[in-house]
Design a protein around this motif. Sequence first.
Motif, PDB file in Angstrom:
ATOM      1  N   ILE A 247       0.834  -1.207   0.000  1.00 15.50           N
ATOM      2  CA  ILE A 247       0.000   0.000   0.000  1.00 15.50           C
ATOM      3  C   ILE A 247       0.866   1.254   0.000  1.00 15.50           C
ATOM      4  CG2 ILE A 247      -1.572   1.364   1.439  1.00 15.50           C
ATOM      5  CD1 ILE A 247      -3.090  -1.138   2.078  1.00 15.50           C
ATOM      6  N   LEU A 248       1.935   1.250   0.779  1.00 15.82           N
ATOM      7  CA  LEU A 248       2.822   2.424   0.788  1.00 15.82           C
ATOM      8  C   LEU A 248       3.437   2.667  -0.582  1.00 15.82           C
ATOM      9  CD1 LEU A 248       4.727   2.336   4.205  1.00 15.82           C
ATOM     10  CD2 LEU A 248       3.304   4.183   3.318  1.00 15.82           C
ATOM     11  N   LEU A 249       3.877   1.588  -1.261  1.00 14.02           N
ATOM     12  CA  LEU A 249       4.458   1.776  -2.590  1.00 14.02           C
ATOM     13  C   LEU A 249       3.394   2.174  -3.609  1.00 14.02           C
ATOM     14  CD1 LEU A 249       7.235  -0.916  -3.036  1.00 14.02           C
ATOM     15  CD2 LEU A 249       7.362   1.367  -2.105  1.00 14.02           C
ATOM     16  N   SER A 250       2.187   1.638  -3.471  1.00 10.49           N
ATOM     17  CA  SER A 250       1.095   2.053  -4.358  1.00 10.49           C
ATOM     18  C   SER A 250       0.767   3.526  -4.149  1.00 10.49           C
ATOM     19  CB  SER A 250      -0.147   1.197  -4.106  1.00 10.49           C
ATOM     20  OG  SER A 250       0.107  -0.155  -4.363  1.00 10.49           O
ATOM     21  N   LEU A 251       0.770   3.950  -2.891  1.00 10.01           N
ATOM     22  CA  LEU A 251       0.520   5.361  -2.584  1.00 10.01           C
ATOM     23  C   LEU A 251       1.648   6.231  -3.116  1.00 10.01           C
ATOM     24  CD1 LEU A 251      -1.364   7.344  -1.200  1.00 10.01           C
ATOM     25  CD2 LEU A 251      -0.216   6.862   0.966  1.00 10.01           C
ATOM     26  N   SER A 252       2.882   5.723  -3.030  1.00  8.31           N
ATOM     27  CA  SER A 252       4.021   6.439  -3.602  1.00  8.31           C
ATOM     28  C   SER A 252       3.840   6.641  -5.103  1.00  8.31           C
ATOM     29  CB  SER A 252       5.314   5.660  -3.340  1.00  8.31           C
ATOM     30  OG  SER A 252       6.351   6.085  -4.197  1.00  8.31           O
ATOM     31  N   GLY A 253       3.462   5.561  -5.818  1.00  6.97           N
ATOM     32  CA  GLY A 253       3.239   5.677  -7.253  1.00  6.97           C
ATOM     33  C   GLY A 253       2.134   6.655  -7.578  1.00  6.97           C
ATOM     34  N   PHE A 254       1.056   6.615  -6.809  1.00 14.79           N
ATOM     35  CA  PHE A 254      -0.071   7.525  -6.995  1.00 14.79           C
ATOM     36  C   PHE A 254       0.378   8.974  -6.823  1.00 14.79           C
ATOM     37  CE2 PHE A 254      -3.909   9.739  -5.590  1.00 14.79           C
ATOM     38  CZ  PHE A 254      -4.880   9.245  -6.449  1.00 14.79           C
ATOM     39  N   MET A 255       1.152   9.233  -5.751  1.00 17.31           N
ATOM     40  CA  MET A 255       1.614  10.596  -5.484  1.00 17.31           C
ATOM     41  C   MET A 255       2.619  11.058  -6.537  1.00 17.31           C
ATOM     42  SD  MET A 255       1.915  10.198  -1.321  1.00 17.31           S
ATOM     43  CE  MET A 255       2.621  11.801  -1.001  1.00 17.31           C
ATOM     44  N   GLN A 256       3.527  10.185  -6.943  1.00 22.82           N
ATOM     45  CA  GLN A 256       4.529  10.552  -7.954  1.00 22.82           C
ATOM     46  C   GLN A 256       3.851  10.916  -9.272  1.00 22.82           C
ATOM     47  OE1 GLN A 256       7.514  11.091  -7.239  1.00 22.82           O
ATOM     48  NE2 GLN A 256       8.451   9.556  -5.927  1.00 22.82           N
ATOM     49  N   TYR A 257       2.844  10.113  -9.639  1.00 32.75           N
ATOM     50  CA  TYR A 257       2.160  10.360 -10.907  1.00 32.75           C
ATOM     51  C   TYR A 257       1.449  11.709 -10.902  1.00 32.75           C
ATOM     52  CZ  TYR A 257      -1.493  10.151 -14.426  1.00 32.75           C
ATOM     53  OH  TYR A 257      -2.342  10.471 -15.458  1.00 32.75           O
ATOM     54  N   PHE A 258       0.668  11.967  -9.848  1.00 37.87           N
ATOM     55  CA  PHE A 258      -0.116  13.195  -9.832  1.00 37.87           C
ATOM     56  C   PHE A 258       0.717  14.424  -9.488  1.00 37.87           C
ATOM     57  CE2 PHE A 258      -3.720  10.275  -9.645  1.00 37.87           C
ATOM     58  CZ  PHE A 258      -4.562  10.880 -10.565  1.00 37.87           C
ATOM     59  N   CYS A 259       1.836  14.243  -8.784  1.00 37.69           N
ATOM     60  CA  CYS A 259       2.674  15.399  -8.444  1.00 37.69           C
ATOM     61  C   CYS A 259       3.396  15.954  -9.664  1.00 37.69           C
ATOM     62  CB  CYS A 259       3.703  15.003  -7.382  1.00 37.69           C
ATOM     63  SG  CYS A 259       3.055  15.116  -5.710  1.00 37.69           S
ATOM     64  N   TYR A 260       3.667  15.090 -10.650  1.00 38.66           N
ATOM     65  CA  TYR A 260       4.433  15.606 -11.787  1.00 38.66           C
ATOM     66  C   TYR A 260       3.895  15.134 -13.136  1.00 38.66           C
ATOM     67  CZ  TYR A 260       8.196  16.997 -14.831  1.00 38.66           C
ATOM     68  OH  TYR A 260       8.913  17.574 -15.852  1.00 38.66           O
TER      69      TYR A 260
END
Length: 752
Positions: A247-260
């Motif tokens: 879940i943490l890595l999925s959340l990381s991917g989600f944040m990375q995608y939408f942040c940039y």
Amino acid sequence: MNQSILTVGLLLSAFAIWFVGGLCKGETTIRKKTYARKNLFFRCLSALLFLVYLPCLISLEAVSEQIGLSGGANTPTITALTGILKWFTYFTLAGLMVEPFFKKQSLTDFTAFFAPVILLLNAIFLKPVATSIVGYTDYFDWRVVTYSICLALAFGIAGARLIEKIRQTDFSKIGVRIGKAGLWMLVYLPAFMPVYLPQLFFGIIGEETVDFTLTHRLLIYIGFAFPALAYIAFRKKSKDERLLFLILLSLSGFMQYFCYTAHRDPLTNLPLHLCNTAIVLMLFAYVFRLKSVFYFTYLVNVLGAFCAILLPNTSDVLTEAGVLGFWYNHTYAFALPILGVALGIFERPNIKLMYGAIAAFSVYVLSAAVLNGWLNNSPLNVNGEEVDYFFLYSDFFIDKFAWAVPLKYNSSFVWKFQIGDTMMTFYWLYNLVIWLAFIALMFAIWGIYGLLYRTSDAHKELAKRKVLMQVDHAQLLKELGGRSVKEPLHPEGASMIKIINFSKTYAGTDKKAVKNLNLEIHEGEVFGFIGHNGAGKSTTIKSLVGIQSITEGSIEVQGYDIARQPLQAKLNMGYVSDNHAVYENLTGREYISYVADLYMVSEKDKNERIQKYAKMFGLEKALDNEIKSYSHGMKQKTMVIGALIHNPKVWVLDEPLTGLDPTSSWQIKECMRQHADAGNIVFFSSHVIEVVEKVCDRIAIIADGTLQRVDRVEDIKKEGLSLEQLYLQYAQHPEAKLPSVSDEIASAQENV
């Protein structure tokens, strides 16, 4: 504004602390009753934090476009500090979002001891942080206001956790707990690094990550190694900890995608590209355990990400934010679904789920084709950007596969029609070929998954056996009572083969190949084991020599348990199988010497025995020729010499005379008799009754896996019975089990 943010944060903290403190008052029984309400309170706050943070995610930060520390609105030093602070803040917010849902001590300690400090630093440095977001100082820009509210809410949650920990923590161990929380944070920090940070710190350096350059290959290796290393690291952790990791890595991917990534050409970077879709779907699949969504990512998105890793559609150099965003995105899309099954969060899919994934993928391709045809010519596309979901519209595949050009640009394969002011364009054959090719690759990866499943099962079985062997070894040492493991477990059986309640069931069937067999064979005997084909002879022999496992019961050779002391038992045996599987590129002498070395036969004994048996079997001239030039009988005799080279106490032969000429057959029979007369055991199976009758001292008849009769051959002859008649009787009517001749004689003597 700084003061306002701090005030809001402190008020939220005070409320959370008051609420939690109230729940923690009173007797233990009261705390137990109110634990669920407290946990629900924190879960609601975490969900609210995620929702409040979403507007921050969908707004592009000015600093993400900056190249190098100079040139921005902040000084280079402040730019560097705020960049690192944002990195820690991303992780802090993610930790606060997931913490109430997991009982992980290091995570809880992180939110209590580290998160308040990181969030307080954001409030202290709010001016440069705000400047990094909007490019200038404007506290009332909606992006800064939203970010400030998010920080205040986060500060309230973290503050409540801090007070809770202060009230409950044993301060004699506080240093150790803080240290563990810090190490836990460092493990996950790389996943939350803003993709623009290397560009900000180092500028544009490196080479393009395409065409299998060194950088491209390194990124491929990382992408493939990551799931393997993650599996090794987390396979033995609790299921809760494995789920937290994913879940943490999925959340990381989600944040990375939408942040940039989502902000670069927004129309073309909606989460409708296959791997962008995966980043969104994975988070919700893991958080809400959505099986159908997960299996779409597992069966479709993994393949798409794999292709993208090998053939990336980015030409930027390593440190550019777009490149790192691409590789974070596709590494997650490739690895996280695989880890979901490998780490046991979701079960392995069946073919029904595969067909469901194909149907969902077909709907996706059709939708992407429609959107491509419409948006590329729609007034909505004000910037004239090429919209190319799943590469159905552009020349991406054509640039790599030139043979596909006619499929796209032949006018017969282009479909155009008008909808209002928009001219819709479909390359229907080109899109159809891409769809079919992808489905073919899906079946290919389905086969690869199957291979990986079998490998994983074999690995688990080996690990299980290793554990059982360790337990059994400990029990063996206990039973030996201080004696060496090289000594027989049952010394009283040191001159026999003893089979006790032996049964064998093969995988995939409930029928027993051999059922409850009991047998003793003593030294000095040539013992014949007869039965029809499929009666259980070879099954018994293969378990006796340790080739296959024992389902039930035990087998002892010279007092050694074949299952628990296999090495010692096998050192006392020589085995001639029913097929002459030998190393045919070796000479006869080389093969026999190799076997002798395995059994640690001295050089002197080896040479003497090779000379003795070569002369006995007439192989003196052929011994230095390659085995592949030998006849069937010569190969069989070579195997016999290999089985006798260490002078075993037990010689086991499975159908040894099949296909031999009379001379070779007589030589082997004579050798069997000599070996038994020397005080050894010869145990052999055969369905040639005449041979058994002439050579054996005792015989056993087996039919349909059940031992029917055990007799001395001379007793059968004394009674005027024919061994062939007995054999045929049991082979044809195994249910008519009669007492042995020996039993009948004993009974008659008792009556007299």
